[in-house]
Design an enzyme around this catalytic site. Sequence first.
Site, PDB file in Angstrom:
ATOM      1  N   TYR A 182      43.983  45.840  30.626  1.00 33.65           N
ATOM      2  CA  TYR A 182      42.944  46.263  31.558  1.00 33.65           C
ATOM      3  C   TYR A 182      43.282  45.812  32.982  1.00 33.65           C
ATOM      4  O   TYR A 182      43.321  44.611  33.263  1.00 33.65           O
ATOM      5  CB  TYR A 182      41.629  45.661  31.062  1.00 33.65           C
ATOM      6  CG  TYR A 182      40.377  45.860  31.870  1.00 33.65           C
ATOM      7  CD1 TYR A 182      40.171  46.942  32.711  1.00 33.65           C
ATOM      8  CD2 TYR A 182      39.328  44.946  31.735  1.00 33.65           C
ATOM      9  CE1 TYR A 182      38.984  47.096  33.412  1.00 33.65           C
ATOM     10  CE2 TYR A 182      38.137  45.089  32.428  1.00 33.65           C
ATOM     11  CZ  TYR A 182      37.983  46.160  33.267  1.00 33.65           C
ATOM     12  OH  TYR A 182      36.805  46.307  33.960  1.00 33.65           O
ATOM     13  N   HIS A 222      38.827  48.223  38.176  1.00 30.74           N
ATOM     14  CA  HIS A 222      37.586  47.657  38.718  1.00 30.74           C
ATOM     15  C   HIS A 222      37.809  46.569  39.761  1.00 30.74           C
ATOM     16  O   HIS A 222      37.185  45.495  39.724  1.00 30.74           O
ATOM     17  CB  HIS A 222      36.682  47.166  37.572  1.00 30.74           C
ATOM     18  CG  HIS A 222      36.143  48.317  36.770  1.00 30.74           C
ATOM     19  ND1 HIS A 222      36.240  48.397  35.406  1.00 30.74           N
ATOM     20  CD2 HIS A 222      35.539  49.458  37.158  1.00 30.74           C
ATOM     21  CE1 HIS A 222      35.723  49.536  34.989  1.00 30.74           C
ATOM     22  NE2 HIS A 222      35.288  50.199  36.035  1.00 30.74           N
ATOM     23  N   ASP A 234      33.171  53.807  40.431  1.00 33.55           N
ATOM     24  CA  ASP A 234      33.439  54.331  39.088  1.00 33.55           C
ATOM     25  C   ASP A 234      32.122  54.834  38.475  1.00 33.55           C
ATOM     26  O   ASP A 234      31.989  56.015  38.148  1.00 33.55           O
ATOM     27  CB  ASP A 234      34.063  53.213  38.250  1.00 33.55           C
ATOM     28  CG  ASP A 234      34.467  53.679  36.866  1.00 33.55           C
ATOM     29  OD1 ASP A 234      34.606  54.892  36.667  1.00 33.55           O
ATOM     30  OD2 ASP A 234      34.651  52.832  35.976  1.00 33.55           O
TER      31      ASP A 234
END
Length: 695
Positions: free
Chosen positions: A170, A173, A266
């Site tokens: 990941y 963000h 997002d």
Amino acid sequence: MTIEPNHEILFEPLKIGPKITKNRFYQVPHCNGMGHRWPRTMAEMRGVKAEGGWGVVCTEECSVHPTSDLTPATLMRLWDDSDLPVHRLMVNKVHEHGALAGIQLVHNGQSVSNYLSRIPSIAPSPAPNETSNSTQARGMDKEDIKTLRRWFREAALRSREAGYDIIYVYAAHGIMTLLYQFLLKRFNHRTDEYGGSLENRVRLVREVLEDTKDAVGNDCAVAFRFAVDELLGDEGMNRSEAEDIVGSLAELPDLWDVNVADWGNDSLPSRFGNEGSQEDYVGFVKSLTTKPVVGVGRFTSPDTMVSQIKRGVLDLIGAARPSIADPFLPNKIKEGRSHEIRECIGCNMCTSGDYVAYPMRCTQNPTMGEEWRKGWHPERISPAASDESALVVGGGPAGLEASLALSNRGYKVTLAEAGERLGGRVIRETALAPLRQWNRVVDYRVSLLSARANVDLFTQSKITAQSVLELGHGHVVLATGASWRTDFVGIHHRFPLTGVDAPMVLSPDAVMAGERPKGPVLIFDDDHYYLGSAIAEQLATEGLKTIIVTPSAEVAGWTHFTLEYEHIQVRLRELGVEILCNQGIKAVGEGYVDLSCVFTGKHRRIYASSVVPVTSRISDDGLFHELEAHRSTWEKHGLKSVTRVGDCYAPGTIAQAVYSGHQYARNLDMPVDPDIPFRRENDFEEGKAWPEVSV
Ligand code: ADP
Ligand code: SF4
């Protein structure tokens, strides 16, 4: 009903590494405020989504080590084997319905302060913590990098042991993830082989991807979640760097999960963007890899989803919010019932669950978070427990939802609304352009109610105490709403303000109903959520000189939790709205308002021709008190209960009104403990395997 032929492509299986998903509906990782603290609540919520047809259901972010402890947020952890039982709960629930389970492993690096573990956090280079109380993250040395790789590897092995099918690496963000911090020039100031050139900054991501594949790649798919753009130009990740990164890692992961950073871009609130808003940013990814690509865009229209796949933008339709608003969205499309989809309104009440650390709630879906603790299922409800009919007074969100859920139970329902249209406060609020898409709260319910044989809908029907008694219903639900105060009473002013020239003041209700104040207009926002700024935005857009004053240090402070905050600040400034913080109101006279500094009491005069106080509301519960006064005559008229719901009972959010109406309908004629009407998780021994520690 059966699937519409042009939607069939959404139900084609797809290979993701060693796994196959049964369809194209992919619930991307999303937080929920439940996590490790309320594991059954979390697991049941995920299981219901799998039941509703999502082919893949993922966790929220799951920390790999206590150097990333995420406190006070309530997310997942996989620090040692004692965390496995929580994960197995979820995996089993997801597998029960034939879906794949994904886990999003994370280290948050400098974005966490480790309030629980008290271990200094780590970063590519020394840096202040985002949630800083003067603590800083220390820069990682080579040994730290080796150790971090081991943590990720061990977490991947544990994920496989828990039964997960897809394991995430990941890097998205914004500042939230350590691997993204390594990718970004502004956080990575290293001069060794992990910093400097793009190739060096990508090195750690590549190593973690390779390590994860090496550890579990034959058994589990390895997904890479990557934010392709931060919308910061050269300062941040941008198209040019993203193309190089996707190009260089193209075939390494089994799946690309791509989006835009930060989280506020997002999960873009509907006030600032529409369905499919990320296409222009993520659309290039598929041209650089043969691996499947998933992306999000608050997708609720099956035609839009089909178009994304056919045009080669995405292979899988990613969703967090649409799966929260309607866990059964895929099944509804499959059964040719797309008109029954409860479409996400993009209000982001759900994201506040993460920030405030409570079990997530949803404006559209009142059962969200209540699947385990109250046993509420989004598509099933107990049948009516009596033959009584119900009169619902008021057609706002509370009255509409009470009517729908009562109708679902099989009760005969009469809904009477005084106004010309159904929708109550939602009709009023969506008259403001910024909130227009929230109309879905009304559209969804009215379209279903209109088709019900056991529901009568009446508008322009003001109900009085006399008419309630004459109509002879067994149960009366008062959903009569609330009105904004004009006396300035709120969080800051606890007494009605004296010294106010009344003609200067216009209520928010009047503005929303179409009345226009004279400019310059001063909006006094002591509500701190969305309405004050939405009114300011509307009036400024119409060309009125607009000033917004708040006793707080910032305008619309609560919208931090709904990811609207930064967008609101930009919009107000772009529109030229004057912003004055830390001010109360001392007096309102013709053509002027005297402000008072909340700290010093020092006065300051502002020239304005009208004032709109957005402070607090008073329940419209006069009918309730009138009926109470006639309680002795109820029996004669067959009236068994009168219950207030929604804003009539306690003014709150639209989510709270919907929930309140739904709760009423669920509980009618049912045995419910009024003191603690939900199951707690006090008997869950987290992990069961915590070692005994002698002191
Ligand atoms: P909530 O958010 O609790 O649903 P709203 O303010 O949105 O509350 O909706 C309340 C609705 O009730 C309004 O549309 C209002 O016109 C209607 N209403 C209020 N009093 C009466 C009444 N006596 N008879 C019929 N409708 C009423
Ligand atoms: Fe959508 Fe709002 Fe529900 Fe979140 S809370 S899923 S944004 S309707």
